[in-house]
Structure formats: structure tokens, C-alpha cells
Design a protein around this motif. Sequence first.
Motif, PDB file in Angstrom:
ATOM      1  N   ALA A 224     -13.718   8.619 -42.116  1.00 22.12           N
ATOM      2  CA  ALA A 224     -12.313   8.979 -41.882  1.00 22.12           C
ATOM      3  C   ALA A 224     -11.404   7.833 -42.317  1.00 22.12           C
ATOM      4  O   ALA A 224     -10.307   8.063 -42.864  1.00 22.12           O
ATOM      5  CB  ALA A 224     -12.095   9.321 -40.412  1.00 22.12           C
ATOM      6  N   ASP A 225     -11.853   6.591 -42.090  1.00 16.24           N
ATOM      7  CA  ASP A 225     -11.078   5.436 -42.537  1.00 16.24           C
ATOM      8  C   ASP A 225     -10.910   5.445 -44.056  1.00 16.24           C
ATOM      9  O   ASP A 225      -9.856   5.060 -44.577  1.00 16.24           O
ATOM     10  CB  ASP A 225     -11.763   4.134 -42.111  1.00 16.24           C
ATOM     11  CG  ASP A 225     -11.640   3.864 -40.620  1.00 16.24           C
ATOM     12  OD1 ASP A 225     -10.771   4.477 -39.978  1.00 16.24           O
ATOM     13  OD2 ASP A 225     -12.432   3.042 -40.104  1.00 16.24           O
ATOM     14  N   TRP A 227     -10.801   8.055 -46.098  1.00 19.26           N
ATOM     15  CA  TRP A 227      -9.825   9.055 -46.512  1.00 19.26           C
ATOM     16  C   TRP A 227      -8.414   8.695 -46.054  1.00 19.26           C
ATOM     17  O   TRP A 227      -7.434   8.989 -46.739  1.00 19.26           O
ATOM     18  CB  TRP A 227     -10.227  10.429 -45.976  1.00 19.26           C
ATOM     19  CG  TRP A 227      -9.321  11.526 -46.464  1.00 19.26           C
ATOM     20  CD1 TRP A 227      -8.436  12.261 -45.744  1.00 19.26           C
ATOM     21  CD2 TRP A 227      -9.209  12.003 -47.817  1.00 19.26           C
ATOM     22  NE1 TRP A 227      -7.774  13.164 -46.552  1.00 19.26           N
ATOM     23  CE2 TRP A 227      -8.232  13.026 -47.830  1.00 19.26           C
ATOM     24  CE3 TRP A 227      -9.832  11.652 -49.022  1.00 19.26           C
ATOM     25  CZ2 TRP A 227      -7.868  13.714 -48.989  1.00 19.26           C
ATOM     26  CZ3 TRP A 227      -9.470  12.337 -50.185  1.00 19.26           C
ATOM     27  CH2 TRP A 227      -8.509  13.348 -50.152  1.00 19.26           C
ATOM     28  N   GLN A 228      -8.300   8.054 -44.900  1.00 21.51           N
ATOM     29  CA  GLN A 228      -6.982   7.680 -44.393  1.00 21.51           C
ATOM     30  C   GLN A 228      -6.388   6.477 -45.115  1.00 21.51           C
ATOM     31  O   GLN A 228      -5.182   6.224 -45.019  1.00 21.51           O
ATOM     32  CB  GLN A 228      -7.075   7.396 -42.891  1.00 21.51           C
ATOM     33  CG  GLN A 228      -7.315   8.651 -42.066  1.00 21.51           C
ATOM     34  CD  GLN A 228      -7.720   8.348 -40.641  1.00 21.51           C
ATOM     35  OE1 GLN A 228      -7.691   7.192 -40.205  1.00 21.51           O
ATOM     36  NE2 GLN A 228      -8.117   9.370 -39.900  1.00 21.51           N
ATOM     37  N   ASN A 229      -7.220   5.741 -45.837  1.00 24.11           N
ATOM     38  CA  ASN A 229      -6.739   4.627 -46.647  1.00 24.11           C
ATOM     39  C   ASN A 229      -5.950   5.203 -47.825  1.00 24.11           C
ATOM     40  O   ASN A 229      -6.509   5.871 -48.703  1.00 24.11           O
ATOM     41  CB  ASN A 229      -7.943   3.810 -47.141  1.00 24.11           C
ATOM     42  CG  ASN A 229      -7.547   2.571 -47.916  1.00 24.11           C
ATOM     43  OD1 ASN A 229      -6.572   2.568 -48.653  1.00 24.11           O
ATOM     44  ND2 ASN A 229      -8.335   1.517 -47.766  1.00 24.11           N
ATOM     45  N   ILE A 230      -4.647   4.974 -47.856  1.00 24.46           N
ATOM     46  CA  ILE A 230      -3.801   5.625 -48.852  1.00 24.46           C
ATOM     47  C   ILE A 230      -4.209   5.265 -50.279  1.00 24.46           C
ATOM     48  O   ILE A 230      -4.112   6.093 -51.194  1.00 24.46           O
ATOM     49  CB  ILE A 230      -2.315   5.271 -48.619  1.00 24.46           C
ATOM     50  CG1 ILE A 230      -2.109   3.747 -48.598  1.00 24.46           C
ATOM     51  CG2 ILE A 230      -1.808   5.901 -47.336  1.00 24.46           C
ATOM     52  CD1 ILE A 230      -0.642   3.337 -48.519  1.00 24.46           C
ATOM     53  N   ARG A 233      -7.664   7.113 -51.043  1.00 25.00           N
ATOM     54  CA  ARG A 233      -7.485   8.562 -51.210  1.00 25.00           C
ATOM     55  C   ARG A 233      -6.984   8.886 -52.618  1.00 25.00           C
ATOM     56  O   ARG A 233      -7.481   9.814 -53.270  1.00 25.00           O
ATOM     57  CB  ARG A 233      -6.517   9.086 -50.153  1.00 25.00           C
ATOM     58  CG  ARG A 233      -6.384  10.595 -50.155  1.00 25.00           C
ATOM     59  CD  ARG A 233      -5.703  11.090 -48.889  1.00 25.00           C
ATOM     60  NE  ARG A 233      -4.343  10.574 -48.728  1.00 25.00           N
ATOM     61  CZ  ARG A 233      -3.970   9.777 -47.734  1.00 25.00           C
ATOM     62  NH1 ARG A 233      -4.840   9.405 -46.798  1.00 25.00           N
ATOM     63  NH2 ARG A 233      -2.722   9.357 -47.640  1.00 25.00           N
ATOM     64  N   ASP A 356      -8.922  -2.246 -46.547  1.00 28.75           N
ATOM     65  CA  ASP A 356      -9.488  -1.638 -45.344  1.00 28.75           C
ATOM     66  C   ASP A 356      -9.845  -2.705 -44.305  1.00 28.75           C
ATOM     67  O   ASP A 356      -9.603  -2.526 -43.108  1.00 28.75           O
ATOM     68  CB  ASP A 356     -10.740  -0.829 -45.697  1.00 28.75           C
ATOM     69  CG  ASP A 356     -11.415  -0.241 -44.471  1.00 28.75           C
ATOM     70  OD1 ASP A 356     -10.999   0.837 -44.018  1.00 28.75           O
ATOM     71  OD2 ASP A 356     -12.366  -0.879 -43.949  1.00 28.75           O
ATOM     72  N   SER A 460      -1.882  -0.044 -37.967  1.00 28.93           N
ATOM     73  CA  SER A 460      -2.034   1.151 -38.783  1.00 28.93           C
ATOM     74  C   SER A 460      -1.766   0.798 -40.233  1.00 28.93           C
ATOM     75  O   SER A 460      -1.370  -0.277 -40.590  1.00 28.93           O
ATOM     76  CB  SER A 460      -1.039   2.228 -38.309  1.00 28.93           C
ATOM     77  OG  SER A 460       0.295   1.815 -38.549  1.00 28.93           O
ATOM     78  N   GLN A 461      -2.000   1.831 -41.077  1.00 22.14           N
ATOM     79  CA  GLN A 461      -1.756   1.645 -42.505  1.00 22.14           C
ATOM     80  C   GLN A 461      -0.338   1.981 -42.856  1.00 22.14           C
ATOM     81  O   GLN A 461       0.046   1.926 -43.989  1.00 22.14           O
ATOM     82  CB  GLN A 461      -2.732   2.514 -43.306  1.00 22.14           C
ATOM     83  CG  GLN A 461      -4.189   2.121 -43.041  1.00 22.14           C
ATOM     84  CD  GLN A 461      -5.135   2.988 -43.875  1.00 22.14           C
ATOM     85  OE1 GLN A 461      -5.084   3.027 -45.084  1.00 22.14           O
ATOM     86  NE2 GLN A 461      -6.023   3.679 -43.234  1.00 22.14           N
TER      87      GLN A 461
END
Length: 461
Positions: A224-225, A227-230, A233, A356, A460-461
Amino acid sequence: MTSVGWRQTLAYGAPGVGAGFMMLLVNLYVMKFATDVLLIAPAVMGVIFGISRVWDAVSDPLVGYLSDRSTGSLGRRRSWLLLSILPLAGMFIWVFSPPDSLSQGMLVLWMAIGVIGFYSALTMLVVPHVSLGAELSADYHLRSRLYGLRHGAFTFGAILALGGMQWLLAAEQIGAEAVRSRAFEITVFAAIVSGALILWAVIGLRERPDFQGRVNPRPLSAFADVWQNIHARLVLIVTFVENIGGAVIATLTLYIAQYVLGRPDMAGLIILAYFIPSTLSVPIWLPLSRRFGKVRLWMFSLVLTGLSFGSMISILVLEPQTQLPVMFFLAFVAGLSAGCGGTLSPSIQSDIIDYDEYVTGERKEGSYFAAFNFAHKSATGVMIVLAGFILQLAGFEPNVDQNDVVIYAIVGLFGGFPLVCYLISAWLFRRFTLDERTYRTLRSALDERGVNPASPAPASQ
């Protein structure tokens, strides 16, 4: 670890030779071996490759995450390199050695086991190996040198595979038994050499013990990390779209040479015209990346590759005597740009992994490169499935002259499809913002955190 000497750099690149040889021979020749020697329908082989890509959705993340979690005296990555030697050798030999006595149904099953097993074993090598490159150096540009040598070693292995493929193509003029015999000799020799090169890396490299144990104990959270890394992704999407187009060089070059150009003897030389500049251009792209930036240079290479392949559509209207020179020239230009992408894309992906760490405090190179590797392989699978079904629908029949519909289908897939895919990839990648200036800012923060562990990570990112 920032400085990496040439001795370690060479040890890191060594496994790429065997991996490049094996991967190219399977990607380039197994489809033709199955359809023209074993007489399996193209659509059936397309389904087999498609199933192998579905399995990759399990095997790639599994190997990536487990290698992140591995501990021991050999570290997180070298233990997997060592474990990959026997299954990789065994499945490479298997896929080219079906017994003569098999029925058609059992032959399809044999090839399914071989293809799926080979790519699974290759994952055991490739994902930990490319992950190790991100750990060997945190320097923004030195990483490009490491991955540049890895790319050069990989394409050198691919060039050697062309010689093996030409030997197999020559055997097709003798008969199926000659192809089978030569394939066995080639695969056994390659398996032994590849194992020795992997051992060189295992013995010659060292890993950072402080990176062990720094991964989320919940695998779904780890991915999930990703995919959540802009940044990750965006690059995953770019990688997938790019490699749908890029898979044509391995999938359809033999068909272009035999059924469009009428010169099957030229197939190896066309591919050679692609791989030689891809290998030799690495020393050119490294200083250019320092001058113009890794991000802008990779985007340029995407555009150049797309235009190179797209221009190959012109062979439909060219005179026969000019078709081959044009193909050689365009393959050369495409190879130049491929050298840029093969050098800089994993270097940029390594920067994303450091981002990350900046956000999560974890080191999960395996999970990230498993995701990138899966995007690459699934795109290749999509292209193979697509090519198999389109050829079948167009009326393709092996070893005979093709009708105009089949010719247009082959050329359209080989030229037009990559043009669209690469241009879309470049258009998407223009939104990427993790350039050198941004990276150096986060690198300074990570170094400060290493000196002062109390420094907080962003929430957060």
C-alpha cells in the motif's frame, strides 16, 4: 555507503549477462519455437504467457517482500541470488527440452510449466538483484553508473543470445530434431555460466546490515505504501504503458524478418543493430544525465524510442531494396534510446525508494522493485497475448507466405502500437517532480536523521 569501486561494480553487473541471455532467448524465440517447431497454436502460447503474467502478480510481490524481510550472514539480497541458481538453470533447460513422446495436450502442459517456472525463477534473481543496486550507493548519479553497467551486462548477454538464436534458426532448415538438440546444448551451457556469474556477485558484494528488519511486518501495508507513494504510482503507470510498446522487439522481430521482409536470416542482425548501441551508449548517457538531469533525459528517450518504432511502418511502402537499410537505421536509433532508459529508469526508481524511507522510515527496495518488475512483465504479457490473438484472427499460418491482412497486422503491432505507447508514457512522465534538487533536499534530511535518530519523519506524503 556512497562510494562503490569498480571491483564491486563489476561484481554487481555480472549476473546481468546470464539473465540477459536467458530472458532474451525465452522472450524472443520460445514463441517461434512453440509455433514453428512444436506446432502449438499462437493463441495457445499467448494464453500460457498471459497466465504466467497473472502468476507474476503473486510471485513478484512475494519475492520482493520476503527478500525485504530476509536476515542472515548473506544479507537480504545475496541469499536470494544464491537460491535462484538451481531453479533458474533447471527451468531454462526445461522450457527448451520437451520430450518427443508427449501428446499435444501434454506438450502444452509442459510448455506452461516451463514458461511459468522460468519466469518465477527469474524473479528470484532479478528482483533482489536490482534491489541490491539501490542499497549499494545513495549517490544520485553513482546509482546511474551501477545500473548502467547492469544494463550493459544484460544487453551483452542478450547479444550473445542472438548468436544462440541464429544457431537455432539455422537448425530449423535441417529439422525439428536438430533444433531440439541444439537447444539442449545451448541451455545447459548457459545455465552453468549464469550460475558462476551469480556466485561472483554473492561472493564479491556486501550489504548494509542497518537496512535489515526495516520493513512493515504486514505485507499488504508495505505494498500500500508503494501505491500511495505519488512518485512510485506515476512511474508504475509509465513503466506499464512503455513496456507494452517495448515488448515488440522480443515478440515480433522474427515475424517481421521472415514474413514481411522475406529475410529470416536478417532477424538476428536487426536485433543486433538494436542491442549494440543500447550497450555501448551507456557511457554517453551518464555524463548527459549529469548535464541535463535524469528525469528530462529519460523523458527524451521515451519520445525518441516511440518515433523510431513508429517510423518502421514505412516499410509497407518502401521498395524492397530499401526496407532493410531503413530497418537497421531505425533499430539503431531505438537502441540508443533504450540504453538511456535502461540506465536511468532504475536509478530514478531507487530515488523513489529513498523518498519512501523519508516518509515511512522503512527500507523496502524489494517491494518497490517487485512492483516495477511486475509492471514491466505484465506489460510484456499483455503484448504477447495481444500479438498471439491478433495474428490468429488475421489468419496467420506458420511457415507460409502471409496475406495482406496478416502483414498489416504484424507491421501495425511492431510500429504503430509502440509509437502510441511511448508517446503516452512521455506525456505522463512530464508530471514527475522528484528531480535532482528535490532529491538532494530529502537526502540531506535522511542523512541528518541518521546522525540524529530523534529527528522525526514526515507524517504523510
